[in-house]
Design a protein around this motif. Structure first.
Motif, PDB file in Angstrom:
ATOM      1  N   PRO A 187      16.817  61.239  70.244  1.00  0.00           N
ATOM      2  CA  PRO A 187      16.125  61.139  68.962  1.00  0.00           C
ATOM      3  C   PRO A 187      17.019  61.493  67.766  1.00  0.00           C
ATOM      4  N   THR A 188      17.873  62.478  67.931  1.00  0.00           N
ATOM      5  CA  THR A 188      18.738  62.872  66.802  1.00  0.00           C
ATOM      6  C   THR A 188      19.739  61.761  66.497  1.00  0.00           C
ATOM      7  N   LEU A 189      20.336  61.192  67.533  1.00  0.00           N
ATOM      8  CA  LEU A 189      21.290  60.100  67.314  1.00  0.00           C
ATOM      9  C   LEU A 189      20.604  58.909  66.650  1.00  0.00           C
ATOM     10  N   ARG A 190      19.411  58.571  67.130  1.00  0.00           N
ATOM     11  CA  ARG A 190      18.656  57.442  66.546  1.00  0.00           C
ATOM     12  C   ARG A 190      18.450  57.654  65.054  1.00  0.00           C
ATOM     13  N   ARG A 191      18.167  58.893  64.690  1.00  0.00           N
ATOM     14  CA  ARG A 191      17.891  59.219  63.283  1.00  0.00           C
ATOM     15  C   ARG A 191      19.174  59.209  62.455  1.00  0.00           C
ATOM     16  N   GLU A 192      20.252  59.735  63.001  1.00  0.00           N
ATOM     17  CA  GLU A 192      21.482  59.949  62.231  1.00  0.00           C
ATOM     18  C   GLU A 192      22.414  58.734  62.199  1.00  0.00           C
ATOM     19  N   ALA A 193      22.370  57.907  63.258  1.00  0.00           N
ATOM     20  CA  ALA A 193      23.370  56.846  63.393  1.00  0.00           C
ATOM     21  C   ALA A 193      23.366  55.814  62.262  1.00  0.00           C
ATOM     22  N   PRO A 194      22.185  55.343  61.801  1.00  0.00           N
ATOM     23  CA  PRO A 194      22.204  54.195  60.892  1.00  0.00           C
ATOM     24  C   PRO A 194      23.026  54.396  59.617  1.00  0.00           C
ATOM     25  N   ARG A 195      23.073  55.616  59.090  1.00  0.00           N
ATOM     26  CA  ARG A 195      23.792  55.760  57.819  1.00  0.00           C
ATOM     27  C   ARG A 195      25.271  56.122  58.001  1.00  0.00           C
ATOM     28  N   ALA A 196      25.711  56.294  59.247  1.00  0.00           N
ATOM     29  CA  ALA A 196      27.101  56.686  59.473  1.00  0.00           C
ATOM     30  C   ALA A 196      28.058  55.545  59.123  1.00  0.00           C
ATOM     31  N   ARG A 197      29.120  55.877  58.405  1.00  0.00           N
ATOM     32  CA  ARG A 197      30.195  54.911  58.131  1.00  0.00           C
ATOM     33  C   ARG A 197      31.403  55.199  59.022  1.00  0.00           C
ATOM     34  N   LEU A 198      31.413  56.419  59.558  1.00  0.00           N
ATOM     35  CA  LEU A 198      32.494  56.828  60.451  1.00  0.00           C
ATOM     36  C   LEU A 198      31.875  57.628  61.590  1.00  0.00           C
ATOM     37  N   VAL A 199      32.231  57.277  62.827  1.00  0.00           N
ATOM     38  CA  VAL A 199      31.795  58.056  63.996  1.00  0.00           C
ATOM     39  C   VAL A 199      33.061  58.534  64.703  1.00  0.00           C
ATOM     40  N   VAL A 200      33.182  59.846  64.904  1.00  0.00           N
ATOM     41  CA  VAL A 200      34.375  60.382  65.560  1.00  0.00           C
ATOM     42  C   VAL A 200      33.956  61.033  66.877  1.00  0.00           C
ATOM     43  N   ASN A 201      34.516  60.557  67.980  1.00  0.00           N
ATOM     44  CA  ASN A 201      34.255  61.220  69.254  1.00  0.00           C
ATOM     45  C   ASN A 201      35.345  62.248  69.509  1.00  0.00           C
ATOM     46  N   THR A 202      34.971  63.517  69.484  1.00  0.00           N
ATOM     47  CA  THR A 202      35.934  64.589  69.764  1.00  0.00           C
ATOM     48  C   THR A 202      35.714  65.168  71.161  1.00  0.00           C
ATOM     49  N   THR A 203      34.760  64.617  71.918  1.00  0.00           N
ATOM     50  CA  THR A 203      34.528  65.111  73.279  1.00  0.00           C
ATOM     51  C   THR A 203      35.489  64.400  74.237  1.00  0.00           C
ATOM     52  N   PRO A 204      35.717  64.969  75.400  1.00  0.00           N
ATOM     53  CA  PRO A 204      36.600  64.270  76.364  1.00  0.00           C
ATOM     54  C   PRO A 204      35.863  63.223  77.191  1.00  0.00           C
ATOM     55  N   VAL A 205      34.603  62.956  76.856  1.00  0.00           N
ATOM     56  CA  VAL A 205      33.808  62.033  77.673  1.00  0.00           C
ATOM     57  C   VAL A 205      34.385  60.611  77.569  1.00  0.00           C
ATOM     58  N   GLY A 206      34.681  60.011  78.723  1.00  0.00           N
ATOM     59  CA  GLY A 206      35.251  58.665  78.763  1.00  0.00           C
ATOM     60  C   GLY A 206      36.741  58.668  79.055  1.00  0.00           C
TER      61      GLY A 206
END
Ligand code: ATR
Length: 294
Positions: A191-210
């Motif tokens: 739910p938090t991602l659904r709410r926050e994602a639409p306005r993001a212009r930059l997404v940074v993955n700092t986790t080691p996942v993947g």
């Protein structure tokens, strides 16, 4: 055939730098920096030093005693170095980690080049981060450098982390960092991602996942559309295309991996030590060769 005029590999004038870590054999920094020295014909060399935690203090004393010009510091020593240098830059103090030491006379100055390297890597792909809406996934050590960098350019930052409390703590800590910056934090859930994602212009993955070898992992749930107008910056650089990058591209977004940040944090260290503009493309190619990409 021998190149008669060639400079010897090492001489009595050779300036020595290196990297301290434990383990160290997988570091790409030695080939990256040595390629740069060679390309510019500099009589410098970069040496890997495997130093266990209990010998770190002695190793740092050795940096002084042997007259090294500087060192990089990697896992697990970056935090411990804070207490072993004579001075800290504001970035190293705020991020809470030293990844580069500059030897200035008999003083050791602790720097952190990750934040500057991150910003250079962003600008290199044509992204101007000033004032942007940024979503940072993760709240560990890598996130600290990214949040420090983005806060400094007035970004509006939302930190989302599996352990929400860590995200909240990080946002609180960096709240006063940039005059224009705004920080929020929450849980890395659907739910938090659904709410926050639409306005993001930059997404940074700092986790080691993947990251290799668990390449099937992604911190982004399949059910949440990736914002098509955003740039994804995945700090992972092995593999060159992570599952998260594939998700972003499938949604029509641009995606870059962490190689640019790896190269530019090294280039910043090179600049500090030598005072010379680093050959960034040479450094990138050296990394690619080690990582087996092209
Ligand atoms: P680093 O210094 O590389 O950032 P770290 O300090 O251990 O490493 O931080 C790792 C980050 O990745 C943390 O934000 C961690 O989330 P937690 O704080 O909840 O531990 C995040 N992380 C690691 N594995 C994860 C996973 N499987 N899913 C989501 N987040 C993960």
């Amino acid at each position: 055939m021998r190149d008669v005029g060639a400079r010897p590999l090492l001489s009595g004038h050779t300036q020595v730098v290196g990297v301290i870590g434990w383990p160290i054999e997988h570091s790409v920094s030695p080939p990256m920096h040595n390629a740069a020295f060679q390309a510019l014909g500099l009589d410098w060399c970069y040496v890997p030093f495997a130093v266990p935690p209990e010998r770190l203090r002695e190793a740092v004393a050795g940096v002084r005693a042997l007259g090294l010009r500087g060192i990089n510091v990697t896992v697990p020593h970056k935090q411990a170095l804070l207490a072993l240098v004579d001075e800290l830059t504001p970035a190293a103090r705020a991020i809470g980690a030293v990844n580069t030491v500059l030897v200035a006379g008999d003083r050791l100055r602790g720097h952190n080049t990750d934040a500057a390297g991150f910003l250079r890597a962003l600008r290199e792909v044509g992204f101007a981060p000033e004032g942007c809406f940024a979503l940072v996934l993760g709240a560990g050590g890598a996130a600290r450098a990214v949040v420090f960098a983005l806060a400094g350019v007035g970004a509006k930052i939302t930190i989302l982390n599996r352990t929400e409390e860590r995200a909240l703590a990080l946002a609180r800590e960096f709240a006063g960092c940039g005059a224009e910056a705004a920080l929020r934090a929450g849980s890395l859930d659907l739910p938090t991602l659904r709410r926050e994602a639409p306005r993001a212009r930059l997404v940074v993955n700092t986790t080691p996942v993947g990251m290799w070898p668990r390449v099937e992992g992604t911190p982004w749930p399949q059910d949440v559309p990736f914002p098509p107008g955003a740039l994804l910056f995945d700090l992972v650089y092995n593999p060159r295309e992570t599952r998260l990058m594939a998700q972003a591209r499938a949604a029509g977004a641009r995606a870059v991996d962490g190689l640019g940040m790896l190269v530019h944090q090294g280039a910043e260290a090179f600049r500090l030590w030598t005072g010379i503009e680093p050959p960034v493309e040479v450094m990138r190619q050296a990394c690619l060769q080690v990582l087996g990409g092209s």
